[in-house]
Design a protein around this motif. Structure first.
Motif, PDB file in Angstrom:
ATOM      1  N   GLY A  74      79.254  17.598  65.306  1.00  0.00           N
ATOM      2  CA  GLY A  74      79.052  19.015  64.992  1.00  0.00           C
ATOM      3  C   GLY A  74      80.287  19.873  65.207  1.00  0.00           C
ATOM      4  O   GLY A  74      81.410  19.380  65.371  1.00  0.00           O
ATOM      5  N   THR A  75      80.056  21.173  65.215  1.00  0.00           N
ATOM      6  CA  THR A  75      81.131  22.166  65.248  1.00  0.00           C
ATOM      7  C   THR A  75      81.979  22.057  66.503  1.00  0.00           C
ATOM      8  O   THR A  75      83.219  22.016  66.431  1.00  0.00           O
ATOM      9  CB  THR A  75      80.506  23.581  65.179  1.00  0.00           C
ATOM     10  N   CYS A  76      81.325  22.023  67.651  1.00  0.00           N
ATOM     11  CA  CYS A  76      82.041  22.102  68.930  1.00  0.00           C
ATOM     12  C   CYS A  76      83.088  20.992  69.054  1.00  0.00           C
ATOM     13  O   CYS A  76      84.250  21.246  69.359  1.00  0.00           O
ATOM     14  CB  CYS A  76      81.023  22.018  70.069  1.00  0.00           C
ATOM     15  N   VAL A  77      82.651  19.786  68.772  1.00  0.00           N
ATOM     16  CA  VAL A  77      83.530  18.627  68.942  1.00  0.00           C
ATOM     17  C   VAL A  77      84.670  18.629  67.917  1.00  0.00           C
ATOM     18  O   VAL A  77      85.817  18.334  68.249  1.00  0.00           O
ATOM     19  CB  VAL A  77      82.695  17.330  68.779  1.00  0.00           C
ATOM     20  N   ASN A  78      84.349  18.978  66.685  1.00  0.00           N
ATOM     21  CA  ASN A  78      85.298  18.748  65.584  1.00  0.00           C
ATOM     22  C   ASN A  78      86.113  19.965  65.167  1.00  0.00           C
ATOM     23  O   ASN A  78      87.289  19.825  64.844  1.00  0.00           O
ATOM     24  CB  ASN A  78      84.515  18.245  64.359  1.00  0.00           C
ATOM     25  N   ILE A  82      86.295  22.135  71.367  1.00  0.00           N
ATOM     26  CA  ILE A  82      87.203  21.089  71.882  1.00  0.00           C
ATOM     27  C   ILE A  82      88.624  21.226  71.313  1.00  0.00           C
ATOM     28  O   ILE A  82      89.578  21.413  72.089  1.00  0.00           O
ATOM     29  CB  ILE A  82      86.607  19.676  71.626  1.00  0.00           C
ATOM     30  N   PRO A  83      88.805  21.180  69.980  1.00  0.00           N
ATOM     31  CA  PRO A  83      90.193  21.341  69.509  1.00  0.00           C
ATOM     32  C   PRO A  83      90.742  22.725  69.855  1.00  0.00           C
ATOM     33  O   PRO A  83      91.942  22.867  70.126  1.00  0.00           O
ATOM     34  CB  PRO A  83      90.083  21.137  67.989  1.00  0.00           C
ATOM     35  N   LYS A  84      89.876  23.730  69.866  1.00  0.00           N
ATOM     36  CA  LYS A  84      90.330  25.092  70.225  1.00  0.00           C
ATOM     37  C   LYS A  84      90.891  25.128  71.644  1.00  0.00           C
ATOM     38  O   LYS A  84      91.985  25.621  71.893  1.00  0.00           O
ATOM     39  CB  LYS A  84      89.135  26.053  70.064  1.00  0.00           C
ATOM     40  N   LYS A  85      90.126  24.554  72.593  1.00  0.00           N
ATOM     41  CA  LYS A  85      90.574  24.599  73.999  1.00  0.00           C
ATOM     42  C   LYS A  85      91.864  23.795  74.165  1.00  0.00           C
ATOM     43  O   LYS A  85      92.745  24.166  74.941  1.00  0.00           O
ATOM     44  CB  LYS A  85      89.462  24.062  74.908  1.00  0.00           C
TER      45      LYS A  85
END
Ligand code: FAD
Ligand code: NA7
Length: 512
Positions: A74-78, A82-85
Motif C-alpha cells: 500500500g501507500t505507506c510502504v511504497n 517509509i520512503p518519505k521518512k
C-alpha cells in the motif's frame, strides 16, 4: 437472485453460478475477504487469520499517471511514510554534516548529494518490505492474489488480474481498505501531462532538480523540505494557508523555519498553466490572488500535492448500495467500521472522517478482525491520535489544536502553557532556535486536563509518542508537573513548562 442475474448488472454466467450456489447452500469460500493490501488491509487479514479465520486479500496497484508501479504493502510502504521518512533522514544527515564541522569534524572538499544512490537504497529497502509482506501473508496462511477487486453483492467479489482474467470469490464478510491516490487539478492545462505526484517522487531514478511543489498540506511541506535538504531549489506554492487542520501557530513556525532553511514560498498563489519549453524546462504560470498579477517561472519538475482521492470508484459500490459521501467520495462508516450494507466493512483512508494515517488504519483493522471473528468487541478509539509532520523542523502533536480547544471550551476555558526552548544539539552548531517551541493546552478549570500538546523541534515524533500515552490516560497539568524530565533532552522541556500565554510573560527557556 436469478432475476438479479438476468437484470441490469449483466453479470457473467460464472458470477451468477457462484452467487446462486452460495445463496442455495449458505456456504462461502472464505470467512473474510479483504480488498486492499495496504496498512489496514494487511493488518486486518493477518489478525483474522491468526484467529483461525479463512482469509483472502486482494491487492492491485494501478500505475500512476506517469507509469510508476510498486509492490504489496500500500501507500505507506511504497509511496508514503517509509520512503518519505528515509528521504527526510537523508536531508537531516545533510544538516548534520554541516553541524559536524562546528563539532570539529574535518570534512574536506564540498559535500554533495547523489540522488540515484539514495533512491536505489530506499527503493531496495521498500522492495524488501514488499517481499516481507508476502512472506508474512504466507506464514499466517492468508491467501493473497494480485488482483483488482470489485463488489458483486454483499458476499461476492469479482477479482481481475492485470491480464484481464476474472475470478469470483465469496466470503461471509468483506472488508474494503483500498486507500487513496494523489489528485491532479482538473482545470490547469499541462498539470497532468507535465506534473508528477507523491506516487512518483520516491521512485525517480534521477534528481527532480528545481522543483515547484503545489499545495501546502503536510505532503507538500514534507516533500519541499527534504528536497531543500538535499540541496535542490524547492518552492512551495500556497493558495491559502499552510497545514490546514493543524494548529496554525505551529504551522507558522514550521513554514518560518523552512523559509530560513532555504525553501521558497509563493504565498497566495494559484497555478494557472504548465507549459513544456523547447529546452525541456517546465514553465509555470500562476496568479497572485491578492494583486491579480500573473507570474511565470521555469522548473525542472512540478509536484502536485493538492490532496488525495479515495480509491472507491472501481469498487462497484453503487451496484450493492454502499453509501458514500458524494462530496469526498469516501465510504460512510459507523463506529464499528460497518457500511450501509450488511457484511461489508470499510476503514483506513477510504473511511469518511477517519484520519489518513497508517497506525490508525492498522489498529482499526486489527480490532475489526477481532470483532468479525467473534473474539472481541472493542471499537477503534480515534481520539487523541498523535502525528508528526516530518518537515526540516519536525512538528509533533496530539489532541486538540489551540483553535479547536478554544472553539470547544471558549478562550476563557483554556489555559495554554508554552515555551520557546533551545535544543542542546543546536547550540554548538549555532543553529537558529527561534522556531523550537512547545505548548500544552489544558482545560482552565477543574483539574486542568491536557487537551492538546504541540512540539516543534528535533525528533518531534519520538517526543510526542510518549506524551500521547499521557493524553490517552487523561493526564492533567499536575501529572505533567509531577513527571521528572530526562536531562538533557528536548522532551524534558515539556515536563518543565510553566509560563501561561495568558500571563504575557516571556516564554523563552533560559538556563540548562
Ligand atoms: P493504502 O495503504 O493506500 O492501501 C490500499 C491498497 O489497496 C493499495 O495497495 C491499493 O493499490 C490497493 N487497491 C486499491 N483499489 C484496489 C482494488 N479495487 N482491488 C485491490 N486492491 C486495491 N501516514 C502516517 O501515519 N505517517 C506518515 O508519515 C505518513 N506519510 C505519508 C506520506 C505520503 C507522501 C502519503 C501519500 C501518505 C502518508 N501517510 C502517512 C498516510 C498513510 O500512507 C495512509 O494513511 C495509509 O497508507 C492508509 O492505509 P490504507 O490501508 O487505508 O490504504
Ligand atoms: P490535503 O491535506 O488534502 O491538502 C491539500 C493541499 O493542497 C492544501 O494545502 C490545499 O489548499 C492545496 N490545494 C488543493 N487544491 C489546490 C489547487 N488546485 N491549487 C493549489 N493548491 C491546492 O492533501 P495532502 O496530499 O497534503 O494530504 C492528504 C492526506 O495524505 C493527509 O491527510 C495525510 O494523512 C496523507 P487549501 O488548504 O485547500 O486552500
Amino acid at each position: 437472485m436469478a432475476a438479479l442475474c438476468r437484470g441490469r448488472h449483466r453479470w457473467k454466467k460464472t458470477d451468477c453460478f457462484h452467487i446462486l450456489t452460495r445463496a442455495l447452500t449458505g456456504k462461502h469460500e472464505y470467512d473474510l475477504l479483504v480488498v486492499g493490501g495496504g496498512s489496514g488491509g494487511l493488518a486486518c487479514s493477518k489478525e483474522a487469520a491468526q484467529l483461525g479465520q479463512k482469509v483472502i486479500v486482494l491487492d492491485y496497484v494501478e500505475p500512476s499517471v506517469k507509469g510508476t508501479k510498486w509492490g504489496l504493502g500500500g501507500t505507506c510502504v511504497n509511496v508514503g511514510c517509509i520512503p518519505k521518512k528515509l528521504m527526510h533522514q537523508t536531508a537531516l544527515l545533510g544538516t548534520a554534516v554541516k553541524d559536524a564541522q562546528k563539532y570539529g569534524w574535518n570534512i574536506s572538499g564540498p559535500v554533495s548529494h547523489d540522488w540515484s544512490t539514495m533512491a536505489d537504497a530506499i527503493q531496495n529497502h521498500v522492495r524488501s518490505l514488499n517481499w516481507g509482506h508476502r512472506v508474512q501473508l504466507q506464514d499466517k496462511k492468508v491467501k493473497y492474489l494480485n488482483m483488482k477487486g470489485s463488489l458483486l453483492d454483499e458476499h461476492t467479489v469479482k477479482a481481475v488480474t492485470k491480464a484481464g482474467k476474472e475470478t469470483t470469490l465469496t466470503a461471509k464478510n468483506i472488508v474494503l481498505a483500498t486507500g487513496g491516490r494523489p489528485r491532479y487539478p482538473t482545470n490547469i492545462p499541462g498539470a497532468m501531462e507535465h506534473g508528477i505526484t507523491s506516487d512518483d517522487i520516491f521512485w525517480l531514478k534521477k534528481s527532480p532538480g528545481k522543483t515547484l511543489v503545489v499545495g501546502a498540506s503536510y505532503v507538500a511541506l514534507e516533500s519541499a523540505g527534504f528536497l531543500t535538504g538535499l540541496g535542490l531549489d524547492a518552492t512551495v506554492m500556497v493558495r491559502s494557508i499552510a497545514l490546514r487542520g493543524f494548529d496554525q501557530q505551529m504551522a507558522g513556525l514550521v513554514t518560518d523555519y523552512m523559509e530560513a532553511y532555504g525553501t521558497r514560498f509563493a504565498w497566495n498563489s494559484l497555478p494557472k498553466r504548465v507549459d513544456k519549453l523547447s529546452s525541456g524546462a517546465l514553465q509555470v504560470t500562476w496568479v497572485d490572488t491578492q494583486t491579480g498579477a500573473e507570474q511565470k517561472d521555469t522548473f525542472d519538475s512540478v509536484l502536485w500535492a493538492v490532496g488525495r482521492a479515495p480509491e472507491t470508484k472501481a469498487l462497484g459500490l453503487d451496484k450493492v448500495g454502499v453509501q458514500i459521501n458524494e462530496q469526498t467520495g469516501k465510504i460512510v462508516v459507523r463506529e464499528d467500521e460497518s457500511t450501509s450494507v450488511p457484511n461489508i466493512y470499510a476503514f483506513g483512508d477510504i473511511g469518511e472522517g477517519r484520519p489518513e494515517l497508517t497506525p490508525t488504519a492498522i489498529q482499526a483493522g486489527k480490532l475489526l478482525a477481532r470483532r468479525l471473528a467473534g473474539q472481541g468487541d472493542e471499537l477503534m478509539n480515534y481520539d487523541n491520535v498523535p502525528t508528526t509532520v516530518f518537515t526540516p523542523l519536525e512538528y509533533g502533536c496530539v489532541g486538540l489544536s489551540e483553535e479547536e480547544a478554544v472553539r470547544k471550551f471558549s478562550k476563557d476555558g483554556v489555559e495554554v502553557y508554552h515555551a520557546f526552548f533551545k535544543p542542546l544539539e543546536f547550540t554548538v552548531a549555532e543553529r537558529d532556535v527561534s522556531q523550537c517551541y512547545l505548548k500544552v493546552i489544558c482545560e482552565r478549570h477543574r483539574d486542568q486536563k491536557i487537551l492538546g500538546l504541540h512540539f516543534t523541534g528535533p525528533n518531534a515524533g519520538e517526543v510526542t509518542q510518549g506524551f500521547a500515552l499521557g493524553l490517552q490516560c487523561g493526564a492533567t497539568y499536575s501529572h505533567l508537573q509531577k513527571t521528572v524530565g530526562i536531562h538533557p533532552t528536548c522532551a524534558e522541556e515539556v515536563t518543565k513548562v510553566n509560563i501561561t500565554k495568558r500571563s504575557g510573560l516571556d516564554a523563552t527557556v533560559t538556563g540548562c
